[in-house]
Design a protein around this motif. Structure first.
Motif: not given
Length: 249
Positions: A206-214
């Motif tokens: 979930r934390l990784g998905a917060a970035s537009p770069l995924g």
């Protein structure tokens, strides 16, 4: 090292160089031809592992200990760097601690510990850097993207990093005429062992998905930003906070 070699080699001190981001910064700078002092406080073994990896790759490095908040210890560190390598051109302050709790539950001794390392420690090392960096030098302090994200439980930590940003921006202007740049890097969520410890795979995703770069950042992502600010291509960047977070804020 001969006098000619000393004058031709840029020299960096990386505080917290035994950590995930600090180690990546040390290795990245060394790969670009910089001799590196890998500072550590609590883990001589991890610091030596960073040094060994640099030496094995053909670089120059040494591990040295010290409390970043102790001006005598840090003066000795700068003295040792100058004696060994001839001077100091780059200082990177990655040393810091993070203790999380809501404001209503934050122990004041935890706040004081973070203030001592993150604020006083950065101030002590920045003061020495301001006095001793050679012309063409660079000081890179560390803030955090949390100063913009305003996430619960991070108030005390974010407060210390807000102080780091303030001192960084003021110092850049105080060093007018010295040919020394002063900037801060503010990472977002970064996949270091310390960050990942205790987090579930679902939370990490979930934390990784917060970035537009995924994805989460890597220590190497942050090290690249530091190397840019410390190198020739970053000479016109001064008195800035660079948010290295993949676009989350």
């Amino acid at each position: 090292m001969t006098t000619d070699q000393q004058s031709a080699t840029r020299v960096a001190i990386v505080t917290g160089g035994s950590g995930g981001i600090g180690g990546a910064v040390a290795r990245t700078l060394a790969a670009r031809g910089t001799a590196v002092v890998v500072h550590y406080s609590g883990s001589a073994e991890r610091a030596q592992q960073v040094v060994d990896s640099i030496l094995e790759a053909g670089g120059q490095a040494v591990a040295l200990p010290g409390d970043v908040a102790d001006e005598t210890a840090m003066t000795a560190l700068f003295d040792a760097a100058e004696e060994r390598f001839g001077g100091v051109d780059v200082v990177v302050n990655t040393a810091g601690i993070m203790l999380l709790a809501p404001v209503t539950e934050t122990a004041l001794d935890a706040f004081d510990r973070m203030h001592r390392v993150n604020v006083r420690g950065t101030f002590v090392v920045s003061q020495l850097a301001a006095r001793r960096l050679r012309p063409g030098g660079a000081l890179v302090n560390f803030s955090t993207s949390i100063t913009r994200l305003q996430q619960p439980t991070y108030a005390a930590y974010a407060a210390t990093k807000g102080a780091v940003e303030a001192m960084t921006l003021v110092l850049a202007r105080e060093l007018r005429g010295r040919d020394v740049t002063v900037n801060a890097v503010a990472p977002g969520p970064t996949a270091t062992p310390l960050f990942l410890d205790g987090k579930s795979p679902e939370l990490i995703e979930r934390l990784g998905a917060a970035s537009p770069l995924g994805r989460l950042g890597t220590p190497e992502d942050i090290a690249g930003a530091v190397a840019f600010l410390a190198g020739p291509d970053g000479r016109w960047i001064n008195g800035q906070v660079l948010f290295a977070n993949g676009g989350i804020a």
